[in-house]
Enzyme design. Sequence first.
Site, mmCIF file in Angstrom:
data_model
loop_
_atom_site.group_PDB
_atom_site.id
_atom_site.type_symbol
_atom_site.label_atom_id
_atom_site.label_comp_id
_atom_site.label_asym_id
_atom_site.label_seq_id
_atom_site.Cartn_x
_atom_site.Cartn_y
_atom_site.Cartn_z
ATOM 1 N N ASP A 67 0.824 -1.207 0.000
ATOM 2 C CA ASP A 67 0.000 0.000 0.000
ATOM 3 C C ASP A 67 0.860 1.260 0.000
ATOM 4 O O ASP A 67 2.089 1.194 0.145
ATOM 5 C CB ASP A 67 -0.957 -0.001 1.202
ATOM 6 C CG ASP A 67 -0.322 -0.556 2.479
ATOM 7 O OD1 ASP A 67 0.921 -0.512 2.586
ATOM 8 O OD2 ASP A 67 -1.053 -1.016 3.363
ATOM 9 N N ASN A 136 -7.595 -2.465 14.243
ATOM 10 C CA ASN A 136 -9.004 -2.640 13.864
ATOM 11 C C ASN A 136 -9.195 -3.841 12.940
ATOM 12 O O ASN A 136 -10.264 -4.009 12.351
ATOM 13 C CB ASN A 136 -9.544 -1.370 13.182
ATOM 14 C CG ASN A 136 -8.874 -1.075 11.847
ATOM 15 O OD1 ASN A 136 -7.917 -1.743 11.465
ATOM 16 N ND2 ASN A 136 -9.373 -0.080 11.138
ATOM 17 N N HIS A 138 -7.517 -4.489 10.088
ATOM 18 C CA HIS A 138 -7.220 -4.328 8.649
ATOM 19 C C HIS A 138 -5.950 -5.081 8.269
ATOM 20 O O HIS A 138 -5.048 -5.251 9.092
ATOM 21 C CB HIS A 138 -7.155 -2.853 8.229
ATOM 22 C CG HIS A 138 -5.943 -2.097 8.687
ATOM 23 N ND1 HIS A 138 -5.981 -0.760 9.040
ATOM 24 C CD2 HIS A 138 -4.639 -2.446 8.839
ATOM 25 C CE1 HIS A 138 -4.785 -0.353 9.369
ATOM 26 N NE2 HIS A 138 -3.946 -1.357 9.261
ATOM 27 N N GLU A 143 -9.710 -1.563 5.157
ATOM 28 C CA GLU A 143 -10.370 -1.250 6.417
ATOM 29 C C GLU A 143 -11.645 -2.086 6.566
ATOM 30 O O GLU A 143 -12.127 -2.668 5.587
ATOM 31 C CB GLU A 143 -10.712 0.254 6.447
ATOM 32 C CG GLU A 143 -9.502 1.181 6.308
ATOM 33 C CD GLU A 143 -8.585 1.197 7.545
ATOM 34 O OE1 GLU A 143 -8.614 0.258 8.360
ATOM 35 O OE2 GLU A 143 -7.820 2.179 7.674
#
Length: 262
Positions: A67, A136, A138, A143
Site C-alpha cells: 500500500d 481494527n 485491517h 479497512e
Amino acid sequence: MEIVILPDAAAVGDAAAARIAAVVRREPAAVLGLSTGSSPLGAYAALADRVRRGDVDLSHASAFALDEYVGLPEGSPQGYAETIRREATEPLGLDPARVHVPDGAADDLEAACLDYERRIREAGGVDLQLLGIGSNGHIGFNEPTSSFASRTRIKTLAPRTRADNARFFGGDLDAVPLHCITQGLGTILAAKRLVLVAQGEAKATAIAASVEGPLSAMVPGSALQLHPHATVLLDEAAASRLTLSDYYRFTAAHLPAWQRVD
Ligand code: F6R
C-alpha cells in the site's frame, strides 16, 4: 492456517525471515509482497542479517509493497516508497528496479491501481506476502467492510488507523493522509503464501477475531481463513486472546520434520 506462538517479538521476526529465506532459496527470482509499519521490522532485520551472513541472496527477487498513502510529497520519509527503500530494499539487497510501490502521487489514481494489478500479474503473482495487522483488523489498508474480492484501489483510512499511524507523523493526526492505495483482499488472497506477523497486546483482539472469529468484512484479517497457505506468527501478547492457544502450542511441539522451516 498455521498459528505459531513465539516467546517474543524477536522470535517472530526470526521465524518470518526463515520463511522468506526458504522461499527465495527455492526460487531466487521469487516475488515477495512487502508490508510497512512497525510489525515487519524485526523480520527485515533478521532477513538482512541472513543476507549479510550469505545464508540467502535476494538480489534476483522482485517485491511489491501492499500500500501507499495518497498525496504525500515525493520523497516524504513517511511515504511507503521511501519506507520500503529504507527498511527493505537497501538492507535486504533487493534490486530497486524490481521493487514496486503503488503510485500515490499519480494524476490518475484509478489508472495507477489498475497498472499495479497488471504489474503483479506480469511478474507471475506474489510467492510470499508478508502482512501486519491493524488494531481494527485491517490487512494492507483494507479497512473494515472491505470486500473479500477487492483488488488494488483507493481507500479512505479509518479514523482509528489514522490515529494509530499518527506516531509516524510526529503525533500530528492532521498530517496523516486521508486516503491510500492498497492491494485488495482479493489481491492479497491471490498470493501463494501469506505470513502475518503480530506483536503486542494492542493486536490481541484483532488476531483473535481474524484467526478464530467468523469470516466477516468487519474483520478484514479473517480473510486469511480463506487462504490455503496462511501462517500467523505471534508473540505471547498478541496471542493472549486466542482460545485454542494450547492446541497451537501442541501442534508446534509435534511438528513433523518435513514441516519445519529453519
Ligand atoms: C502496512 C500495512 C498495514 C500495517 C498495519 C499494522 O503496509 O499494510 O496493514 O501492517 O497497519 O501496522 P503496524 O505494524 O505499524 O502496527
